[in-house]
Scaffold this active site. Structure first.
Site, mmCIF file in Angstrom:
data_model
loop_
_atom_site.group_PDB
_atom_site.id
_atom_site.type_symbol
_atom_site.label_atom_id
_atom_site.label_comp_id
_atom_site.label_asym_id
_atom_site.label_seq_id
_atom_site.Cartn_x
_atom_site.Cartn_y
_atom_site.Cartn_z
ATOM 1 N N HIS A 1 0.823 -1.218 0.000
ATOM 2 C CA HIS A 1 0.000 0.000 0.000
ATOM 3 C C HIS A 1 0.850 1.257 0.000
ATOM 4 C CE1 HIS A 1 -3.698 -2.007 0.303
ATOM 5 N NE2 HIS A 1 -3.314 -2.689 1.362
ATOM 6 N N GLU B 1 1.617 -11.450 -25.513
ATOM 7 C CA GLU B 1 2.284 -11.526 -24.206
ATOM 8 C C GLU B 1 2.640 -12.963 -23.834
ATOM 9 O OE1 GLU B 1 -0.328 -9.727 -21.319
ATOM 10 O OE2 GLU B 1 -2.105 -10.614 -22.205
ATOM 11 N N CYS C 1 2.539 -2.113 -24.302
ATOM 12 C CA CYS C 1 1.793 -1.531 -23.178
ATOM 13 C C CYS C 1 2.238 -2.066 -21.822
ATOM 14 C CB CYS C 1 0.298 -1.726 -23.366
ATOM 15 S SG CYS C 1 -0.192 -3.446 -23.398
HETATM 16 C C1 PEP Z 1 1.420 -6.951 -19.691
HETATM 17 O O1 PEP Z 1 1.340 -8.147 -19.407
HETATM 18 O O2 PEP Z 1 2.466 -6.385 -20.052
HETATM 19 C C2 PEP Z 1 0.226 -6.088 -19.587
HETATM 20 C C3 PEP Z 1 0.249 -4.838 -19.980
HETATM 21 O O3 PEP Z 1 -0.878 -6.622 -19.025
HETATM 22 P P1 PEP Z 1 -1.067 -6.820 -17.434
HETATM 23 O O4 PEP Z 1 0.083 -6.113 -16.772
HETATM 24 O O5 PEP Z 1 -2.392 -6.231 -17.101
HETATM 25 O O6 PEP Z 1 -1.023 -8.300 -17.322
HETATM 26 MG MG MG Z 2 -0.615 -9.114 -19.263
#
Ligand code: PEP
Ligand code: MG
Length: 831
Positions: free
Chosen positions: A449, A691, A762
């Site tokens: 947190h 991913e 991302c």
């Molecule tokens: C990732 O796996 O890089 C991603 C952006 O998704 P999450 O972090 O939500 O798994």
């Molecule tokens: Mg992910």
């Protein structure tokens, strides 16, 4: 007859204990089984073995389980919790010493006693002691324990840490000295371990690279022992070659305070601060002083305390929400849910009625048990949530003892660096931001947190500094470096000046970057990159525009689905997605369909317990089992698409078949909407997250089927390196700059571009300054990151030349390690 299961780290030990226990039954056959060691015969405790043993001896009379070391207890508890509730009620864990307990339990079982009686006999068994005032220590030990205790702290620098071979070398060296020697991993907060025992060191004395251990010695050769052991650690056990990696150490003064020295931890939020320390110690509640009434009176006290606690929690949540911190505010929803949980309330009630516990005793016992269960979970995130349960307990106990609501008592006008062992959510929420210049936490990881809050508020912070920081007296001047993860006690004047200069520079740069944040990110040779934001809730959508987000590259939709008892309707989702679309106007918004399952269960969807949740039924795999889940989401997105520029993408795609299946679902959604005469946008495009390594490898095929790719480097790194992304002990492995990950990213970019499709990134990597030049150089078209990182990321891109970055990326792809890649980027780019 009561069944008995003997759980041990060693197969041989468990079998031996069972054999011995069977001799105590007067020839009677009793249901007793050994569950020792791992499946391959090595040391450890096996969930499956314990489960099989329980099933083999289980009957209506119940089962008693005896265990040897700490983690055996943990595995056993998890195992029992995985059984049906009616079975769980008939299984008891026993606190007895393994050998004596098993022998006594076997004899009692043979006499046909009940489960409670068998347990009692085992737990009350006298432990064999050698006669005399005290058990005589071996001569060596006796000598050892004379004299004052001396300690030294040292950081582990070798890659494999204090495990296996290094641990064995350490034990060998420790055994050369007469002194009693204890090792404690202070970073991970483990219990002390006897440095002369291989077994104890293997269970409690382990430490990873970067963690700090405290070595204490008592005896005539304590000083030599500490010197030699410290040198051994500092030498990196022969695994570290150069001087540059030498560990730093702090000699612990005999007095209980630390007034100079440097601590290292994990950086959470960057920034340079010099300020007085405010060291926060949580006050322990003394429930013994409270009077105990009749069970009815105690139950009434519980009821009143819980209703007051709920009121306080509502107030806190409202205040935090107003300050614009929805993520922290949401934590308190969970607190309220726990306090209303019927199972918790009925456990409290039965302790009061059946065991005569007071209100405080019952609350503290039930919630502590829950907290421990969470602590024993597989994922870091769940472990850290045990702090929530303790926080809730603290609140109710405080109310029961008549104390007022918790407040930090920071005196004076100066901002302080708050130092704490750990921070509970309520403590964190009650902080006055205007008084806190920095946060330094002894325990905790980057998902605690304190870390979440510090990042959100932009307060320079470091976690995992080790418990010794608590010895710094309040008021001592400290320098906190949130970028490198350092805390310096009583910094010298020249260092203060350096910090001051760096702080001014950082702030000036931040202002400069922010002023240009809304302009595009174009390299010196006119190559443009789209820079967009990752968003995880509705409340923060508007603020990302201030940081210059050109769209949303990842809208995580889990916020709509988690922490509730029923699935959100298509309508509710439509309203939420429409709201985002309206705020963002014509800027692109990529909505990621639901990524839950495994570690993030939904109460309204049946999910079975999985041994490997991260390799289990999550994301698109869950949607395949429950296609209506995906359909309601796609239909809501298609409809809301009329309000703005929406796209959607599927998480965790591993195969071409999954994409083809999702495309069919998309068509079905459109047909269903048409049939009902509901308007929707034809322009909504479908992409996928890449991913999973298999998707990266076949990206050329996948690219033909979808409109775009977004690479989730968090998961891609996790799956490429087979390393749980939340496991603190593996943080040295989890590095997205590893050339193996880079090569996969390159394949994805090539696969997409060959089909004329664009690629974004991302994962966290997209916002990291060392990674941006490589990603751009590899041809990534869009970077999606935490909005606060957008201004510096854009500024960095504007300083770079695309033609050079292409060469840089090529060079990086030929390197062997992440460290080499990082070094190369540092040398070639002005970061
Ligand atoms: C990732 O796996 O890089 C991603 C952006 O998704 P999450 O972090 O939500 O798994
Ligand atoms: Mg992910």
């Amino acid at each position: 007859m009561v069944g008995i299961v003997v759980v041990s780290h060693s197969d041989k030990l468990a079998e031996g204990v069972v054999e011995l226990a069977k001799q105590m039954t007067g020839g009677k056959e009793i249901p007793i089984r050994a569950a020792g060691g791992l499946d391959d015969g090595s040391l450890g405790t096996s969930f499956e073995k314990i489960l099989n043993a329980i099933n083999e001896v289980y009957s209506e009379d119940g089962v008693l389980i005896l265990m040897d070391l700490g983690s055996a207890i943990m595995t056993t508890q998890m195992c029992v919790e995985s059984l049906p509730e009616e079975m769980q009620a008939g299984i008891k864990l026993c606190n007895a010493p393994l050998v004596e307990g098993a022998v006594a339990a076997a004899a009692a079982t043979a006499q046909g006693l009940s489960l409670d009686e068998v347990k009692k006999r085992a737990e009350e068994v006298p432990v064999i002691k050698v006669q005399g005032e005290e058990a005589p220590l071996p001569q060596k030990e006796k000598e050892a324990s004379k004299g004052e205790v001396k300690s030294v702290e040292v950081q582990i620098i070798n890659p494999t840490g204090l495990h296996a071979r290094p641990s064995a070398i350490f034990v060998q060296l420790a055994n050369k000295f007469k002194s009693k020697i204890i090792v404690q991993n202070i970073t991970a907060g483990k219990p002390p371990a006897d440095a002369k025992s291989v077994m104890e060191m293997a269970v409690n004395g382990t430490a990873n690279k970067g963690e700090w251990i405290r070595i204490s010695a008592q005896g005539e050769d304590a000083e030599e022992a500490l010197k030699a052991l410290k040198e051994l650690v500092e030498s990196g056990f022969g695994e570290v070659e150069s001087e540059s990696g030498r560990a730093e150490s702090i000699d612990i003064q005999k007095e209980e305070t630390i007034t100079k020295g440097e601590f290292r931890g994990t950086p959470v939020y960057p920034g340079y601060v010099v300020a007085p320390a405010y060291v926060f110690f949580r006050r322990k509640k003394d429930s013994k002083k409270e009077s105990k009434g009749s069970p009815e009176e105690e139950l009434q006290k519980v009821k009143e305390a819980i209703s007051l606690a709920l009121k306080e929690i509502r107030g806190l949540k409202e205040r935090i929400s107003k300050e614009g911190d929805p993520k922290v505010a949401a934590i308190f929803d969970f607190h309220a849910m726990v306090l209303k949980d019927e199972k918790m309330l009925s456990q409290v009630e039965s302790l009061i009625r059946e065991k005569g516990a007071s209100a405080s005793e019952a609350i503290s016992s039930v919630l502590e048990e829950w907290a421990e269960k969470l602590e024993n979970q597989d994922t870091e995130l769940m472990k850290e949530r045990s702090a929530d349960i303790r926080d809730i307990a603290d609140r109710v106990l405080r109310i029961l003892s008549g104390e007022g609501e918790f407040k930090f008592k920071i005196e004076g006008e100066d901002k302080v660096v708050l130092i704490a062992e750990e921070l509970l959510p309520s403590e964190t929420a009650s902080l006055d931001r205007n008084l806190i210049a920095g946060i330094a936490v002894a325990q905790g990881g980057t998902t605690s947190h304190a870390a979440i809050l510090a990042r959100m508020w932009g307060i320079p912070s470091v976690v995992g500094l080790g418990s010794e920081v608590m010895k710094i007296p309040s008021g001592t001047r400290v320098a906190l470096d949130g970028s490198e993860g350092k805390l310096i006690v009583n910094p010298p004047q020249d260092l203060i000046q350096v910090f001051e200069r760096k702080r001014e520079e950082t702030e000036a740069l931040e202002r400069e970057f922010l002023a240009k944040a809304k302009e595009p990110a174009i390299t010196l040779d006119e190559h443009g990159i789209e820079v967009v934001a990752n968003v995880g809730n509705l409340e923060t959508v508007s603020e990302i525009l201030e940081f210059g987000a050109e769209g949303i590259g990842l809208l995580r939709t889990e916020f709509l689905f988690l922490n509730r008892s029923e699935m959100p309707s298509e309508e509710e989702q439509y309203v939420a997605y429409s709201r985002v679309a309206e705020i963002m106007g014509d800027k692109p918004v990529i909505i990621r369909t639901l990524d839950v399952g495994g570690d993030k269960p939904l109460s309204y969807i049946p999910m079975s317990r999985e041994d490997n949740p991260f390799l289990g039924v999550r994301a698109i795999r869950l949607q395949k089992l429950y296609p209506d889940l995906l359909k309601s989401q796609i239909k809501a997105i298609l409809r809301a698409g009329l309000k703005g520029n929406l796209k959607f993408m599927l998480p965790m795609v591993a195969t071409l078949d999954e994409v083809r299946w999702a495309k069919e679902i998309l068509e079905e959604c459109k047909e269903e909407l048409e049939k009902k005469g509901v308007d929707y946008s034809e322009k909504v495009e479908m992409g996928i997250m890449v991913e999973i390594p298999s998707a990266a490898i076949v990206s050329e095929h996948l690219a033909k089927e979808v409109a775009f790719f977004s690479i989730g480097t968090n998961d891609l790194t996790q799956y490429t390196l087979a390393c749980d992304r939340g496991n603190k002990s593996l943080s040295y492995l989890f590095d997205s700059l590893n050339p193996a990950v880079l090569k996969l990213i390159k394949m994805v970019v090539e696969g997409a571009h060959a089909c004329g499709k664009w690629v974004g990134v991302c994962g966290e990597m997209a916002g990291q300054k060392e990674a941006i030049p490589i990603l751009v150089g590899m041809g990534v078209d869009e970077l999606s990151m935490n909005a606060r990182l957008i201004p510096p990321a854009k500024a960095l891109i504007r300083r770079l030349r695309f033609s050079e970055l292409k060469e840089l990326a090529e060079e990086a792809l030929n390197l062997g390690t992440a460290e080499e890649v990082r070094k190369l980027v540092g040398e070639k780019c002005e970061l």
